[in-house]
Design a protein around this motif. Sequence first.
Motif, PDB file in Angstrom:
ATOM      1  N   GLY A 105      27.643  42.207  25.877  1.00 60.68           N
ATOM      2  CA  GLY A 105      27.988  42.890  27.107  1.00 60.68           C
ATOM      3  C   GLY A 105      28.269  41.939  28.244  1.00 60.68           C
ATOM      4  N   PRO A 106      28.675  42.496  29.388  1.00 62.81           N
ATOM      5  CA  PRO A 106      28.980  41.649  30.545  1.00 62.81           C
ATOM      6  C   PRO A 106      27.717  41.200  31.257  1.00 62.81           C
ATOM      7  N   VAL A 107      27.800  40.021  31.874  1.00 68.28           N
ATOM      8  CA  VAL A 107      26.744  39.502  32.746  1.00 68.28           C
ATOM      9  C   VAL A 107      27.411  39.058  34.044  1.00 68.28           C
ATOM     10  N   TRP A 108      26.600  38.931  35.101  1.00 61.12           N
ATOM     11  CA  TRP A 108      27.151  38.652  36.422  1.00 61.12           C
ATOM     12  C   TRP A 108      26.407  37.500  37.077  1.00 61.12           C
ATOM     13  N   ARG A 109      27.151  36.588  37.682  1.00 56.64           N
ATOM     14  CA  ARG A 109      26.539  35.466  38.386  1.00 56.64           C
ATOM     15  C   ARG A 109      27.205  35.287  39.741  1.00 56.64           C
ATOM     16  N   ASN A 110      26.391  35.234  40.757  1.00 59.18           N
ATOM     17  CA  ASN A 110      26.879  35.097  42.124  1.00 59.18           C
ATOM     18  C   ASN A 110      27.069  33.616  42.429  1.00 59.18           C
ATOM     19  N   GLU A 111      28.073  33.045  41.785  1.00 53.16           N
ATOM     20  CA  GLU A 111      28.364  31.624  41.912  1.00 53.16           C
ATOM     21  C   GLU A 111      29.787  31.437  42.424  1.00 53.16           C
ATOM     22  N   LYS A 112      30.077  30.233  42.863  1.00 54.66           N
ATOM     23  CA  LYS A 112      31.425  29.940  43.341  1.00 54.66           C
ATOM     24  C   LYS A 112      32.404  29.978  42.183  1.00 54.66           C
ATOM     25  N   PRO A 113      33.413  30.835  42.249  1.00 56.67           N
ATOM     26  CA  PRO A 113      34.386  30.897  41.143  1.00 56.67           C
ATOM     27  C   PRO A 113      35.342  29.718  41.184  1.00 56.67           C
ATOM     28  N   GLY A 114      35.952  29.468  40.047  1.00 53.44           N
ATOM     29  CA  GLY A 114      36.937  28.399  39.944  1.00 53.44           C
ATOM     30  C   GLY A 114      37.895  28.707  38.822  1.00 53.44           C
ATOM     31  N   PRO A 115      38.822  27.796  38.516  1.00 56.65           N
ATOM     32  CA  PRO A 115      39.778  28.034  37.430  1.00 56.65           C
ATOM     33  C   PRO A 115      39.056  28.326  36.112  1.00 56.65           C
ATOM     34  N   GLY A 116      39.303  29.494  35.554  1.00 57.45           N
ATOM     35  CA  GLY A 116      38.673  29.872  34.299  1.00 57.45           C
ATOM     36  C   GLY A 116      37.193  30.197  34.414  1.00 57.45           C
ATOM     37  N   ARG A 117      36.669  30.228  35.614  1.00 60.29           N
ATOM     38  CA  ARG A 117      35.243  30.493  35.845  1.00 60.29           C
ATOM     39  C   ARG A 117      35.122  31.760  36.685  1.00 60.29           C
ATOM     40  N   PHE A 118      34.574  32.814  36.074  1.00 64.00           N
ATOM     41  CA  PHE A 118      34.503  34.101  36.739  1.00 64.00           C
ATOM     42  C   PHE A 118      33.052  34.512  36.989  1.00 64.00           C
ATOM     43  N   ARG A 119      32.880  35.442  37.900  1.00 62.88           N
ATOM     44  CA  ARG A 119      31.545  35.921  38.237  1.00 62.88           C
ATOM     45  C   ARG A 119      31.071  37.014  37.282  1.00 62.88           C
ATOM     46  N   GLN A 120      31.971  37.558  36.523  1.00 64.57           N
ATOM     47  CA  GLN A 120      31.608  38.506  35.464  1.00 64.57           C
ATOM     48  C   GLN A 120      32.245  38.031  34.171  1.00 64.57           C
ATOM     49  N   PHE A 121      31.457  37.949  33.114  1.00 56.91           N
ATOM     50  CA  PHE A 121      31.989  37.522  31.825  1.00 56.91           C
ATOM     51  C   PHE A 121      31.121  38.088  30.713  1.00 56.91           C
ATOM     52  N   GLU A 149      43.503  44.540  45.687  1.00 61.76           N
ATOM     53  CA  GLU A 149      43.313  43.217  45.117  1.00 61.76           C
ATOM     54  C   GLU A 149      41.949  43.139  44.438  1.00 61.76           C
ATOM     55  N   THR A 150      41.886  42.337  43.392  1.00 61.41           N
ATOM     56  CA  THR A 150      40.636  42.147  42.668  1.00 61.41           C
ATOM     57  C   THR A 150      39.705  41.285  43.503  1.00 61.41           C
ATOM     58  N   PRO A 151      38.414  41.626  43.592  1.00 59.55           N
ATOM     59  CA  PRO A 151      37.480  40.772  44.337  1.00 59.55           C
ATOM     60  C   PRO A 151      37.483  39.348  43.793  1.00 59.55           C
ATOM     61  N   LYS A 152      37.230  38.393  44.661  1.00 57.17           N
ATOM     62  CA  LYS A 152      37.250  36.984  44.284  1.00 57.17           C
ATOM     63  C   LYS A 152      36.231  36.711  43.176  1.00 57.17           C
ATOM     64  N   GLY A 153      36.697  36.045  42.138  1.00 50.54           N
ATOM     65  CA  GLY A 153      35.811  35.708  41.034  1.00 50.54           C
ATOM     66  C   GLY A 153      35.749  36.756  39.947  1.00 50.54           C
ATOM     67  N   PHE A 154      36.509  37.843  40.096  1.00 49.90           N
ATOM     68  CA  PHE A 154      36.544  38.887  39.091  1.00 49.90           C
ATOM     69  C   PHE A 154      37.985  39.062  38.611  1.00 49.90           C
ATOM     70  N   ARG A 155      38.165  39.775  37.516  1.00 52.75           N
ATOM     71  CA  ARG A 155      39.511  40.007  37.012  1.00 52.75           C
ATOM     72  C   ARG A 155      39.563  41.327  36.260  1.00 52.75           C
ATOM     73  N   ASP A 156      40.785  41.818  36.049  1.00 47.64           N
ATOM     74  CA  ASP A 156      41.013  43.044  35.285  1.00 47.64           C
ATOM     75  C   ASP A 156      41.497  42.678  33.881  1.00 47.64           C
ATOM     76  N   TYR A 157      41.131  43.506  32.923  1.00 47.86           N
ATOM     77  CA  TYR A 157      41.535  43.285  31.534  1.00 47.86           C
ATOM     78  C   TYR A 157      42.373  44.476  31.076  1.00 47.86           C
ATOM     79  N   PHE A 158      43.558  44.197  30.552  1.00 48.08           N
ATOM     80  CA  PHE A 158      44.456  45.255  30.114  1.00 48.08           C
ATOM     81  C   PHE A 158      44.423  45.401  28.587  1.00 48.08           C
ATOM     82  N   GLY A 159      45.203  46.386  28.122  1.00 46.23           N
ATOM     83  CA  GLY A 159      45.156  46.840  26.739  1.00 46.23           C
ATOM     84  C   GLY A 159      44.916  45.815  25.664  1.00 46.23           C
ATOM     85  N   VAL A 160      45.825  44.849  25.508  1.00 44.04           N
ATOM     86  CA  VAL A 160      45.725  43.906  24.395  1.00 44.04           C
ATOM     87  C   VAL A 160      44.480  43.030  24.529  1.00 44.04           C
ATOM     88  N   GLU A 161      44.098  42.677  25.761  1.00 43.51           N
ATOM     89  CA  GLU A 161      42.910  41.843  25.961  1.00 43.51           C
ATOM     90  C   GLU A 161      41.642  42.593  25.559  1.00 43.51           C
TER      91      GLU A 161
END
Length: 494
Positions: A119-135, A13-25
């Motif tokens: 590039g990506p940045v990281w924030r150790n914040e509470k995730p929510g809908p559409g709000r990720f810890r890496q973006f 499973e993906t860690p909370k607040g993070f996500r995977d990006y596949f080919g088209v994305e």
Amino acid sequence: MSKPKKTPRPKAETPKGFRDYFGVEVTERKAMLDAIAEVYHRYGFDALETSAVETVQALGKFLPDVDRPNEGVFAWQEADDKDQGDWLALRYDLTAPLARVYAQHRNDLPTPYRRFAMGPVWRNEKPGPGRFRQFYQCDADTVGAASVAADAEICAMLADTLEKVGIPRGDYIVRVNNRKVLNGVLETMGLEADATRDAVLRTIDKFDKVGEAGVRELLTTGRKDASGAFIDGVGLSETQAGPVLAFLTSKAEQAADTLANLRNAVGESAAGAEGVDELEEMAALLAAQGYGPDRIEIDPSVVRGLGYYTGPVFEAELTFEILDDKGRKRQFGSVAGGGRYDDLVKRFTGQAVPATGVSIGVDRLLAALREKGRMASEARGPVVVTVMDKQRMADYQAMVAELRQAGIRAEVYLGNPKNFGNQLKYADRRGSPVAVIEGGDEKAAGMVQIKDLILGAQIAESATLEEWKERPSQFEVPREQLVAKVREILESQS
């Protein structure tokens, strides 16, 4: 003797607040970053890649200042000796690393230094809908230029960038303000450096959400929010709240009228008057380049950050409507922001260094383009060379090599070739446009079968038997015409 316990299997499973990006994305993001980089480069900015890891001291205190230094960031102590080791952290934005780079290499860099970074940045914040810890972020900054011409240039470049990536004129607006004007308003109220001032700033930042009446209530006696909960007010009198409300509502149809209203709002404040003068100069510079109020406008409601910016501030807002989760219409909102931050490099050098820049939220902008139908909804896969006889793998590899050398994306099916139907299912799952087939009979005759999978799927859905005959989706051609026929089909599909 007790039986040893089995080590439990890790959860997939993906860690909370993070996500995977596949080919088209990934492909869509790369295309957007390439388009943005093209505009930045055209404006004379150079690329810079900084380390993803910085010292906590270098990152500064623009995240919550608490006893534990890794609050708000992902941080760890470098050495085994917990009393002596340096704290390191993943970067939470691309601006703090720029300040460190400029301070470290300033003797080798041109002044002004113009750079862009992605590039990506990281924030150790509470995730929510559409709000990720890496973006992803996409920044452009000018360091060492005190003139507001640098700020105006950033705004013009931001407008050009939005249009380059597919946001048409009329669907966005770049809104500009100046923190000096706001500071002037607070000065006229006698709120220069206390807790009340900070409370007022936080309230101003809610203007877009609660409007003039809501801000008035929050500045004075308090108000009930949408849930019915009561929010305490700052405790100002109506007279004290007046300058803030005059500032927030000073926007007029014409820029000249807005500037006049702002001059009234700042009263006798020298800092406030300087801020209005800078806005007036920016408006003139932008107008000279052809950027009218349909693209860039002065808007006093733009505040941005509480302690970060020192002069002009700006936001890019998308103005078209979308439906929220409850089916209600709302504007898409902000996708980029920035401003002048003249004190950031000073932390390292002890000397003030003027700087201004902008940061684009890549994920937000990608979501906006998908809403507008300007991004591909499906990935186009490679041409698939099927395997009819696994003893003839060299023949199939020769075919795929020819296609690749001709610049065509292609692969040989490397699964179990026993069931040919599964090979076509694989091609369909990959979104492949074409399948190449060469069985024993075709090999003996020096021919290959080429199947247009896109047209075949369309015909299967809607066409009659007669239309099948008129619009064949599979062709037999001489082996030496393989590349030419595949290219012809691909061009017809595009």
